[in-house]
Design a protein around this motif. Structure first.
Motif, PDB file in Angstrom:
ATOM      1  N   PRO A  11       6.686  25.730   4.642  1.00  0.00           N
ATOM      2  CA  PRO A  11       7.204  27.106   4.694  1.00  0.00           C
ATOM      3  C   PRO A  11       6.039  28.092   4.640  1.00  0.00           C
ATOM      4  CG  PRO A  11       7.860  25.996   2.647  1.00  0.00           C
ATOM      5  CD  PRO A  11       7.016  25.030   3.413  1.00  0.00           C
ATOM      6  N   VAL A  16       7.831  33.202   1.261  1.00  0.00           N
ATOM      7  CA  VAL A  16       8.709  32.484   0.334  1.00  0.00           C
ATOM      8  C   VAL A  16       8.996  33.292  -0.922  1.00  0.00           C
ATOM      9  CG1 VAL A  16       8.797  30.492  -1.230  1.00  0.00           C
ATOM     10  CG2 VAL A  16       8.091  30.186   1.117  1.00  0.00           C
ATOM     11  N   ARG A  27      14.360  28.658   0.719  1.00  0.00           N
ATOM     12  CA  ARG A  27      13.819  28.279   2.031  1.00  0.00           C
ATOM     13  C   ARG A  27      14.629  28.859   3.178  1.00  0.00           C
ATOM     14  NH1 ARG A  27      10.193  23.478   1.960  1.00  0.00           N
ATOM     15  NH2 ARG A  27       9.888  22.953  -0.190  1.00  0.00           N
TER      16      ARG A  27
END
Ligand code: FAD
Length: 262
Positions: A11, A16, A27
């Motif tokens: 990610p 995030v 996510r």
């Protein structure tokens, strides 16, 4: 020269956010990228292939969406891309991940060099590269910031805190790349078209790989995550009391001495 590059889809950590109640990463809707160090690993492999001929093969272990990372690697110039994916691989720790990736490398075979990134920006352990080298029983040079060829050998500058090491290593060797190694190239327009024109990603699943199933997945992982949490940051302040500045300063000095700060 045949080179294998291990690429992890991660990610984009700039995007995030943490669920404050569960302490887990949110996510959903977070874009995924190729792990930054892995792009340096891929660039180094592409440069060596461009100079010597041969083939660059990229491997990623992950869920089906990791195909996107592999298409990007292909668009950058990789010759072949493999997704290593099976439900049985889910929950693998670094040991199990390296077991599976090593089996995939053995299956593909015929390599002169293996490249990994130094560290993944989500798991952050920097263990998978060295573990793969151990499982394959080949030499490893980590933290590579410069690679030169000398006949059949490689001279690698390995960066550590405070000093560099110059290491000569034979083929095959596993090298982990850091960002100082190079500037990764951009995917080409032609490469992007080719990456999406046909199904270029080859998929390896459990039955394809010579792995001991007791060594993979959640059950085969020797480490377990018991809890994850966001550390709380606490700040305390105190107003120093006193009848005048001198008394306040003395009071402050006594407090600092009491906690051995002065
Ligand atoms: C008990 C436990 C359970 C876990 N369960 C899950 C889970 O269910 N799902 C999950 O996503 N993660 C899970 N993880 C995390 C997972 O184990 C790690 O993400 C993985 O092992 C890679 O470790 P790392 O991210 O620290 O990589 P590092 O060791 O920091 O990576 C170094 C380099 O190795 C290569 N590499 C690492 N991972 C891959 C990969 N997957 N494919 C190709 N190359 C790679 C890359 O070149 C990378 O730059 C779990 C971890 C533990 C301890």
């Amino acid at each position: 020269m045949n080179i294998i590059v291990c690429v992890k889809q991660v990610p984009d950590t700039n995007e995030v956010k943490i669920n404050q109640e569960t302490g887990t990463l949110i996510r959903d809707g977070v874009p995924s990228i190729i792990n930054p160090d892995d792009k340096n690993a891929l660039e180094a492999a592409l440069q060596l292939r461009d100079e010597n001929g041969g083939k660059v093969t990229v491997i990623s272990m992950g869920p089906p969406q990791a195909k996107e990372a592999l298409r990007e690697a292909y668009a950058m110039g990789a010759d072949e891309v493999y997704l290593v994916s099976d439900r049985a691989f889910g929950g693998s720790d670094t040991w199990a991940t390296a077991t599976i990736i090593s089996a995939a490398i053995e299956k593909i075979g015929g390599y002169d060099l293996i490249f990994c990134g130094r560290q993944a920006i989500d798991g952050d352990t920097a263990q998978v590269g060295p573990e793969i080298a151990e499982f394959l029983n080949i030499p490893q040079v980590t933290y590579a910031k410069k690679i030169e060829q000398k006949g059949d050998k490689f001279i690698i500058t390995r960066a550590t805190e405070g000093m560099d090491y110059i290491i000569e290593t034979p083929k095959p060797t596993l090298i982990t790349a850091i960002q100082e190694l190079n500037n990764p190239r951009y995917p080409t327009v032609k490469g992007i078209f080719s990456a999406y024109e046909n199904e270029i990603v080859k998929v390896l699943t459990l039955p394809d790989l010579p792995v001991d199933t007791t060594q993979i997945g959640l059950k085969g992982s020797p480490t377990n995550v018991f809890n994850s949490f966001v550390p709380t940051k606490e700040k305390h302040s105190e107003i120093i009391q006193g009848k005048d500045t001198k008394e306040k300063v003395e009071s402050l000095l006594n407090k600092l001495k009491a906690v051995n700060m002065i």
